[in-house]
Design an enzyme around this catalytic site. Structure first.
Site, mmCIF file in Angstrom:
data_model
loop_
_atom_site.group_PDB
_atom_site.id
_atom_site.type_symbol
_atom_site.label_atom_id
_atom_site.label_comp_id
_atom_site.label_asym_id
_atom_site.label_seq_id
_atom_site.Cartn_x
_atom_site.Cartn_y
_atom_site.Cartn_z
ATOM 1 C CG ASN A 123 -1.812 1.141 1.350
ATOM 2 O OD1 ASN A 123 -1.804 2.019 0.484
ATOM 3 N ND2 ASN A 123 -2.608 1.171 2.401
ATOM 4 C CG HIS A 141 -13.076 3.092 4.110
ATOM 5 N ND1 HIS A 141 -13.833 3.919 4.906
ATOM 6 C CD2 HIS A 141 -11.792 3.508 4.206
ATOM 7 C CE1 HIS A 141 -13.038 4.824 5.461
ATOM 8 N NE2 HIS A 141 -11.799 4.597 5.046
ATOM 9 N NE ARG A 183 -10.145 11.706 5.635
ATOM 10 C CZ ARG A 183 -10.224 10.457 5.225
ATOM 11 N NH1 ARG A 183 -11.221 10.064 4.464
ATOM 12 N NH2 ARG A 183 -9.302 9.582 5.570
ATOM 13 C CD GLU A 225 -9.002 -1.631 5.036
ATOM 14 O OE1 GLU A 225 -9.085 -0.885 4.054
ATOM 15 O OE2 GLU A 225 -8.717 -1.232 6.174
#
Ligand code: AMP
Length: 393
Positions: free
Chosen positions: A9, A175, A236, A381
């Site tokens: 990643n 996501h 955020r 993930e």
């Protein structure tokens, strides 16, 4: 033979890496190279439970980091069968993971206009890793692909339709790998086929999103064109009156980029509390009476409850509401406060079970009389990306 897959990643200044057993999801090796491009670039990793850290050279970049990662992997003696790359934006083209070729690389670059920081770093990671491992299949797993099943009513904004048709302005969702994992795991817990499982899943980490999944397919999600819409997140803001960015630009005399920075990096839990984006700190301080921390938690949970209840219309055959991510898996307070809004729906959480579900221990937290089950499911993930990549080996 074990099906071990390297999962990468690549961010703009970091590379997260792991070796995952595609059948079990277990990570024999996991680590991160950070501060790439800076004088303090370093690499830390955990191999079979043992932690190590090393400095990378002055201003080491992605290439140096991947070289160091390659050396560590070589020392493990593992023979990886594929490399899975996390890619943030797959636009409308990628409905599932894809074997990397020239066409795929061009598409990732084209979608960089919608996720500039992420996709270009992802691309750099893929190209560098291809040089390091030229003989392995490289597979791109996209954050957006799980949501390509959403109907138009969920993904089209109420803007002039040309903006969608000509510029691709729509809800994409992010996501996706986590929500997919949660769907598969919850189906297992419910002992149902995935195609008959319907859930509302809340991924609550530094970034947060809720997804509505009906009969195994995503039908709505809270993150939008970018990962800024929807829930209150660490830094955020989530949903706002759309006139606010323009108003703030004028009022504060800031540029569009500066306002974007304010909404992405200085808002959310951090902005409201004026203290921290870390949920643990906020919980501790809220207990001691910090009003900003209390308000941040209150707004976070109220917004989350509104989203979950809104998605009840999107998921008529709802089996379960599921919490995951650093906050979702660990914070009994956030779960309890959020689910407290659902008592008049007959959905109730067992206090003891809720307290016990943390630090990787998931399970059902609803009471036996609850009209809908509520679960905590630790996400993985990397496993999704590894399993998808292994299919191309
Ligand atoms: P993630 O992005 O999934 O790693 O999640 C990061 C978030 O999880 C941060 O806001 C952490 O404060 C939060 N978190 C991790 N552990 C706990 C905990 N035990 N209680 C509350 N929040 C936690």
């Amino acid at each position: 033979m074990k099906k071990e897959v390297i999962v990468l990643n690549c961010g703009s200044s970091s590379v997260k890496f792991a070796i995952i057993d595609a059948d079990t999801g277990v990570a024999g090796l996991s680590g991160i190279a950070e501060s790439l491009g800076n004088s303090d670039a370093s690499l830390s990793y955990k191999l079979n439970g043992e932690k190590s850290k090393q400095r990378l050279g002055e201003k080491a970049g992605h290439t140096e980091a991947l070289n160091a990662i390659q050396e560590i992997i070589a020392k493990t003696g593992v023979k990886p069968i594929a490399i899975g790359h996390r890619v943030v934006h797959g636009g409308e083209k990628f409905k599932q993971a894809a074997l990397v070729n020239e066409d795929v690389l061009s598409a990732i670059e084209a979608y960089a206009s919608m996720a500039p920081l992420h996709n270009m770093a992802n691309l750099k990671g893929i190209v560098t890793a291809q040089m390091a491992y030229p003989d392995l299949p490289h597979v791109a797993g996209f954050d957006t692909s799980f949501f390509q099943s959403m109907p138009q009513k969920a993904f089209i904004y109420a803007l002039p339709i040309e903006l969608y048709k000509e510029h691709g302005i729509r809800r994409y969702g992010f996501h996706g790998t986590s929500h997919k994992f949660i769907l598969d795991s919850t189906a297992g817990l419910l002992n149902k086929p995935v195609s008959q499982t319907s859930i509302i899943s809340a991924h609550l980490g530094n970034g947060c999103s809720v997804s509505a999944i009906e009969q195994g397919e995503a039908v709505d999600t809270s993150l939008g064109f970018t990962p800024l819409e929807g829930l209150v997140m660490g830094t955020r803001c989530g949903d706002l009156d759309p006139s606010l960015p323009g108003t703030l630009q004028k009022k504060l005399g800031k540029t569009a980029d500066e306002i974007n920075d304010l909404l992405n990096k200085q808002s959310g839990l951090l902005g409201i509390s004026a203290l921290s984006n870390d949920c643990r700190t906020l919980e501790d301080e809220a207990l001691k009476g910090h009003e900003g921390a209390q308000l941040a938690i209150e707004i976070f949970c109220y917004r989350l409850a509104k989203y979950i209840s809104g998605y009840m219309v999107s998921v008529p055959s709802l089996d379960a509401i599921v919490f995951t991510g650093g906050i979702g898996e660990n914070s009994s307070l956030i779960r309890e406060t959020t689910m407290g809004y659902f008592k008049h729906f007959g959905i109730t959480v067992d206090e003891q079970k809720n307290l016990e579900a943390r630090f990787g221990k998931g399970g059902e937290i609803s009471t036996s009389s609850s009209t809908t089950s509520v679960f905590v499911v630790p996400t993985n993930e990397e496993w999704v990306i590894a399993a998808e990549a292994a299919e191309f080996a």
